[in-house]
Design an enzyme around this catalytic site. Structure first.
Site, PDB file in Angstrom:
ATOM      1  N   GLU A   1      42.756  37.809  42.939  1.00  0.00           N
ATOM      2  CA  GLU A   1      43.142  39.154  42.511  1.00  0.00           C
ATOM      3  C   GLU A   1      43.827  39.881  43.659  1.00  0.00           C
ATOM      4  O   GLU A   1      43.187  40.205  44.651  1.00  0.00           O
ATOM      5  CB  GLU A   1      41.891  39.913  42.052  1.00  0.00           C
ATOM      6  CG  GLU A   1      41.135  39.215  40.926  1.00  0.00           C
ATOM      7  CD  GLU A   1      39.636  39.508  40.954  1.00  0.00           C
ATOM      8  OE1 GLU A   1      39.246  40.672  40.782  1.00  0.00           O
ATOM      9  OE2 GLU A   1      38.854  38.567  41.173  1.00  0.00           O
TER      10      GLU A   1
ATOM     11  N   HIS B   1      43.110  39.799  36.215  1.00  0.00           N
ATOM     12  CA  HIS B   1      41.892  38.994  36.387  1.00  0.00           C
ATOM     13  C   HIS B   1      41.973  37.656  35.662  1.00  0.00           C
ATOM     14  O   HIS B   1      41.063  37.281  34.913  1.00  0.00           O
ATOM     15  CB  HIS B   1      40.683  39.806  35.911  1.00  0.00           C
ATOM     16  CG  HIS B   1      39.420  39.530  36.656  1.00  0.00           C
ATOM     17  ND1 HIS B   1      38.838  38.289  36.690  1.00  0.00           N
ATOM     18  CD2 HIS B   1      38.631  40.328  37.401  1.00  0.00           C
ATOM     19  CE1 HIS B   1      37.726  38.352  37.402  1.00  0.00           C
ATOM     20  NE2 HIS B   1      37.586  39.581  37.857  1.00  0.00           N
TER      21      HIS B   1
ATOM     22  N   ARG C   1      34.878  46.900  43.427  1.00  0.00           N
ATOM     23  CA  ARG C   1      33.744  47.837  43.414  1.00  0.00           C
ATOM     24  C   ARG C   1      33.964  49.126  44.198  1.00  0.00           C
ATOM     25  O   ARG C   1      34.657  49.126  45.212  1.00  0.00           O
ATOM     26  CB  ARG C   1      32.502  47.124  43.961  1.00  0.00           C
ATOM     27  CG  ARG C   1      32.035  46.009  43.040  1.00  0.00           C
ATOM     28  CD  ARG C   1      30.891  45.209  43.642  1.00  0.00           C
ATOM     29  NE  ARG C   1      30.443  44.183  42.686  1.00  0.00           N
ATOM     30  CZ  ARG C   1      31.071  43.028  42.487  1.00  0.00           C
ATOM     31  NH1 ARG C   1      32.157  42.733  43.181  1.00  0.00           N
ATOM     32  NH2 ARG C   1      30.628  42.162  41.592  1.00  0.00           N
TER      33      ARG C   1
ATOM     34  N   ASP D   1      33.293  35.288  46.932  1.00  0.00           N
ATOM     35  CA  ASP D   1      33.584  36.480  46.132  1.00  0.00           C
ATOM     36  C   ASP D   1      33.907  37.597  47.129  1.00  0.00           C
ATOM     37  O   ASP D   1      33.155  38.541  47.306  1.00  0.00           O
ATOM     38  CB  ASP D   1      32.383  36.846  45.249  1.00  0.00           C
ATOM     39  CG  ASP D   1      32.730  37.904  44.202  1.00  0.00           C
ATOM     40  OD1 ASP D   1      33.865  38.423  44.242  1.00  0.00           O
ATOM     41  OD2 ASP D   1      31.858  38.207  43.360  1.00  0.00           O
TER      42      ASP D   1
ATOM     43  N   HIS E   1      35.367  47.283  38.515  1.00  0.00           N
ATOM     44  CA  HIS E   1      36.543  47.149  37.659  1.00  0.00           C
ATOM     45  C   HIS E   1      36.739  48.320  36.698  1.00  0.00           C
ATOM     46  O   HIS E   1      37.039  48.132  35.522  1.00  0.00           O
ATOM     47  CB  HIS E   1      36.489  45.825  36.880  1.00  0.00           C
ATOM     48  CG  HIS E   1      36.560  44.601  37.747  1.00  0.00           C
ATOM     49  ND1 HIS E   1      37.239  44.566  38.947  1.00  0.00           N
ATOM     50  CD2 HIS E   1      36.038  43.344  37.590  1.00  0.00           C
ATOM     51  CE1 HIS E   1      37.135  43.352  39.480  1.00  0.00           C
ATOM     52  NE2 HIS E   1      36.403  42.598  38.687  1.00  0.00           N
TER      53      HIS E   1
HETATM   54  C1  GLA Z   1      35.462  40.123  40.480  1.00  0.00           C
HETATM   55  C2  GLA Z   1      34.262  40.454  41.305  1.00  0.00           C
HETATM   56  C3  GLA Z   1      33.170  39.504  41.005  1.00  0.00           C
HETATM   57  C4  GLA Z   1      32.850  39.500  39.522  1.00  0.00           C
HETATM   58  C5  GLA Z   1      34.081  39.203  38.739  1.00  0.00           C
HETATM   59  C6  GLA Z   1      33.839  39.323  37.256  1.00  0.00           C
HETATM   60  O1  GLA Z   1      36.094  38.992  40.916  1.00  0.00           O
HETATM   61  O2  GLA Z   1      34.543  40.449  42.684  1.00  0.00           O
HETATM   62  O3  GLA Z   1      32.033  39.842  41.747  1.00  0.00           O
HETATM   63  O4  GLA Z   1      32.349  40.741  39.150  1.00  0.00           O
HETATM   64  O5  GLA Z   1      35.121  40.069  39.099  1.00  0.00           O
HETATM   65  O6  GLA Z   1      32.722  38.647  36.820  1.00  0.00           O
END
Ligand code: GLA
Length: 382
Positions: free
Chosen positions: A348, A210, A111, A282, A136
């Site tokens: 990632e 991803h 983000r 996350d 993304h």
């Molecule tokens: C990344 C983001 C998550 C989500 C996924 C896709 O991992 O950090 O918050 O948006 O991609 O769903």
């Protein structure tokens, strides 16, 4: 038990029957030239191809759409293959509803707060597609473009060169960015990703992959029993929009401590405010090794039932561990079953989220004359 790579290669022929039943990587035998087949067509008639690669016991299928890893098959400790990557069996679902399954991510992985940043005194507004933030690369990121794919065989390696040129201003980003990603399968069955990019104007870049991993096989249920190790003493806590606060918090004494191997499910319901906010994990882990000239091992994921193990090495400073929190049972995957929360996880390799707005984070700026180069290597075992 450690299954030697020799055993794996020997078992490939026997497993060929299963591969054919799954739609067939059987033709792409070890070390041979990648095999191209038609996967589907976009609404405007553009043909999307699938490339099947096989080497050292690993089988990979890659789409010209988004550089998507549509399938990644690995043997378990008995040599039985399973597809360990979530995906779809048709192009329509990849276009309409994918949560980035297997895709290449750009220009900016994760983000950027409010989609805004200032570079060399100039303010930029990039596309906003995740509440008030940009995720993304925006609504039509690199995952939603057709890539030019060229196969190669080099010595004992097989692979694909994937090219995409993002024009100046695309999704609001400055500079025409020429991107080349190389997917290599080595004779030891490693999957290596080399990213390269150049720009015509100063810009920000953060490319990643991803893949949604489930080492027991996609559609096999939760990854909560997978064991994870991450070599990171700190992570970047976020606000409610999952934008880093700027703090590098210690993992010690929190559910975020994966320095010693633990099952993902052990602390996933620990009710730490950061987990409640993110619906699980996350977050970006601040890798202890920092930015390195060469890829260094940073994380290990293991499914105790099948024995399948993934080791990740990278030169990048961060790792986003996402525990599949937004999978909600509305998507039907390759195996014809629905994906539910926690049915896969992503690891990632990246620069930290929102770096363009965080002067203390490692820089993601790329200038004309420079070449962006990063490498991530996935090593598999059982
Ligand atoms: C990344 C983001 C998550 C989500 C996924 C896709 O991992 O950090 O918050 O948006 O991609 O769903």
């Amino acid at each position: 038990m450690n299954l030697s790579r020799r055993t794996v290669i020997a078992s490939t022929a026997a497993a060929g029957v299963a591969a054919t039943a799954l739609g067939g990587t059987a033709e792409a035998s070890s070390g041979r030239r990648p095999v191209k087949t038609l996967f589907g067509k976009l609404a405007d008639g553009t043909k999307i191809y699938s490339w099947a690669l096989e080497n050292g016991g690993t089988r990979l299928k890659v789409l010209s759409w988004g550089g998507v890893v549509q399938s990644l098959e690995l043997p378990d400790r008995h040599g039985r293959y399973a597809n360990v990557s979530l995906g779809f069996d048709n192009i329509e679902d990849y276009v309409a509803k994918t949560p980035y399954f297997g895709a290449l991510i750009g220009r900016y992985g994760n983000r950027i707060g409010k989609g805004q940043f200032t570079l060399d005194g100039k303010k930029y507004q990039v596309n906003v597609n995740d509440g008030v933030n940009s995720l993304h690369g925006g609504i039509k990121g690199f995952d939603k473009h057709v890539w030019n794919v060229e196969p190669f065989v080099k010595g004992s390696d097989v692979g694909l060169y994937l090219h995409y040129t993002s024009v100046d201003g695309e999704m609001g980003y400055p500079g025409t960015l020429k991107v080349k990603v190389t997917y290599t399968l080595t004779k030891r069955g490693e999957w290596r990703i080399d990213y390269e990019a150049t720009t015509t104007k100063a810009t920000v870049v953060n490319l990643t992959s991803h893949v949604y991993w489930n080492l027991a096989g996609e559609s096999s249920g939760t990854i909560e029993d997978h064991e994870l190790t991450i070599a990171a003493a700190r992570y970047t806590p976020t606000d409610s929009g999952l934008i880093p606060t700027g703090q590098l918090a210690k993992v010690s004494g929190t559910p975020f401590d994966f320095r010693k191997t633990k099952a993902i499910g052990r602390d996933i319901r620990a009710a730490h405010p950061q987990q409640v906010q993110a619906k699980g994990y996350d977050h970006n882990w601040v890798l202890d090794k920092g930015i390195t000239a060469k890829p260094v091992h940073v994380a290990t994921l293991r499914d105790p039932r099948s024995g399948r193990t993934l080791k990740i090495a990278t030169d990048q400073p961060g790792l986003q561990f996402y525990s599949g929190n937004f999978l909600d049972g509305t998507l039907t995957g390759t195996g014809g079953r629905t994906y539910r929360q926690g049915d896969a996880l992503c690891l990632e390799t990246q620069h930290f989220p929102d770096s363009p707005n965080q002067p203390s984070f490692p820089s993601t700026v790329l200038r004309p004359g420079q070449t962006y180069r990063t490498t991530t290597i996935h090593t598999f075992d059982a």
